[in-house]
Design an enzyme around this catalytic site. Sequence first.
Site, PDB file in Angstrom:
ATOM      1  N   CYS A  89       0.704  -1.362   0.061  1.00 26.13           N
ATOM      2  CA  CYS A  89       0.026   0.206   0.023  1.00 26.13           C
ATOM      3  C   CYS A  89       0.752   1.293   0.113  1.00 26.13           C
ATOM      4  CB  CYS A  89      -0.914   0.188   0.928  1.00 26.13           C
ATOM      5  SG  CYS A  89      -2.118  -1.328   1.306  1.00 26.13           S
ATOM      6  N   HIS A 340      -8.955   3.285  -2.361  1.00 23.71           N
ATOM      7  CA  HIS A 340      -7.924   3.003  -2.151  1.00 23.71           C
ATOM      8  C   HIS A 340      -7.261   2.157  -3.321  1.00 23.71           C
ATOM      9  CE1 HIS A 340      -4.086   1.682  -0.369  1.00 23.71           C
ATOM     10  NE2 HIS A 340      -4.340   0.950   0.361  1.00 23.71           N
ATOM     11  N   GLY A 372       0.610  -3.860   4.444  1.00 20.93           N
ATOM     12  CA  GLY A 372       0.656  -5.430   4.770  1.00 20.93           C
ATOM     13  C   GLY A 372       1.819  -5.779   5.086  1.00 20.93           C
TER      14      GLY A 372
END
Length: 384
Positions: A89, A340, A372
């Site tokens: 991310c 996102h 993550g």
Amino acid sequence: MNEAVIVQAVRTPFGRRGGWWSDRRPDDLMADVILGVLGRAGLPASQVEDVLVGCVSQAGEQGANIGRLAALLAGLPETVPGVALNRMCGSSQQAVHMGAQAIAAGDMRYVVAGGVESMSRVPMFLDVTLGQREFTGFESLNPGLLQRYPLIHQIESAERIAEQWGLTRAELDAWSMQSHARAWAAAAEGRHTELLPGPAGTPARDEGIRERADPAKVAALAPALRAPGQGNVTAAQASQIADGAAAVLLADRAAAVSDGLTPLARFRARVALGSDPVLQLTGVIPATERALARAGLRLQDMDWIEINEAFASVVLAWQQTLGADPARVNPWGGAIAHGHPLGATGAGLMAKMLAGLRATGGQFGLQVMCIGHGMATATIVERL
């Protein structure tokens, strides 16, 4: 060392999965923002020395080094290289960091850093499953890793964070609805100057935001992973799956000024760190603390804060621990509302934060993202 600055930053509106951008290839989306950021800055493409693109699911139309392919599609000179990178991310925030570092080291003068993700056209985890089956767990990970760390789904991590910080269902739902309310207000007032045009016939806003989230419907949602009555994290409290792209033009400050460009901001801190891979979403807390220490600033000095709303519990735990002013946290809403698009979000939040600082006359901005497997990225910029 040379001083790296941000000259311009843009993003597409973020579209829902199966929505506005579902018929547009991700490499074309990335080419769009490359051209968009150079056009707004007024920098000839021949001046760009590298293109760094964050992308998480690097398979299918996002495979084969989408950074290089997007640069070629954008018509940049063949001499301009490109690279795709994956810090999950935080990928495009990491791309911005790496571009700034190359400039500070004196290796380059102008770099385009950004990211893209089409979660409509390239399903999440396609790079793990290779399209052969749906991702159902962690069966593709090394068994030795799973023996060392009892890895869990991010939704379960969000549940454990809510429990550890004593966050109630009502608090989590309230933050989620506030995200939509803030995002809708910002869009309705035309504040998003960082946005490039969306598909023809679409409004100048992100597709996923809602004018009004119905409190009764939000409260009635069942937990996303746990059994009813045993969990508090619902789909309404999680970032929306989305499509989008973003780009940030970075420059050596002296070169930019010499070429007649006006820098928007300079970097005060860049941080990437690891955290507990099981709880995995709490790295935003130490990342913020480290960034503030490196910048020699306090959280109270931050005029604008963008913390990625992977889940409402992440934001509220971070806020509770550090004592942030809620009014300065995601003032125009967050990923719960606008979505996102994994690889694009980091650069997209940077563009959004810079637009917010300009709109409010703020000086310092903090961007922080959970990642993550237990990581986080953080950036502090100073508006010039």
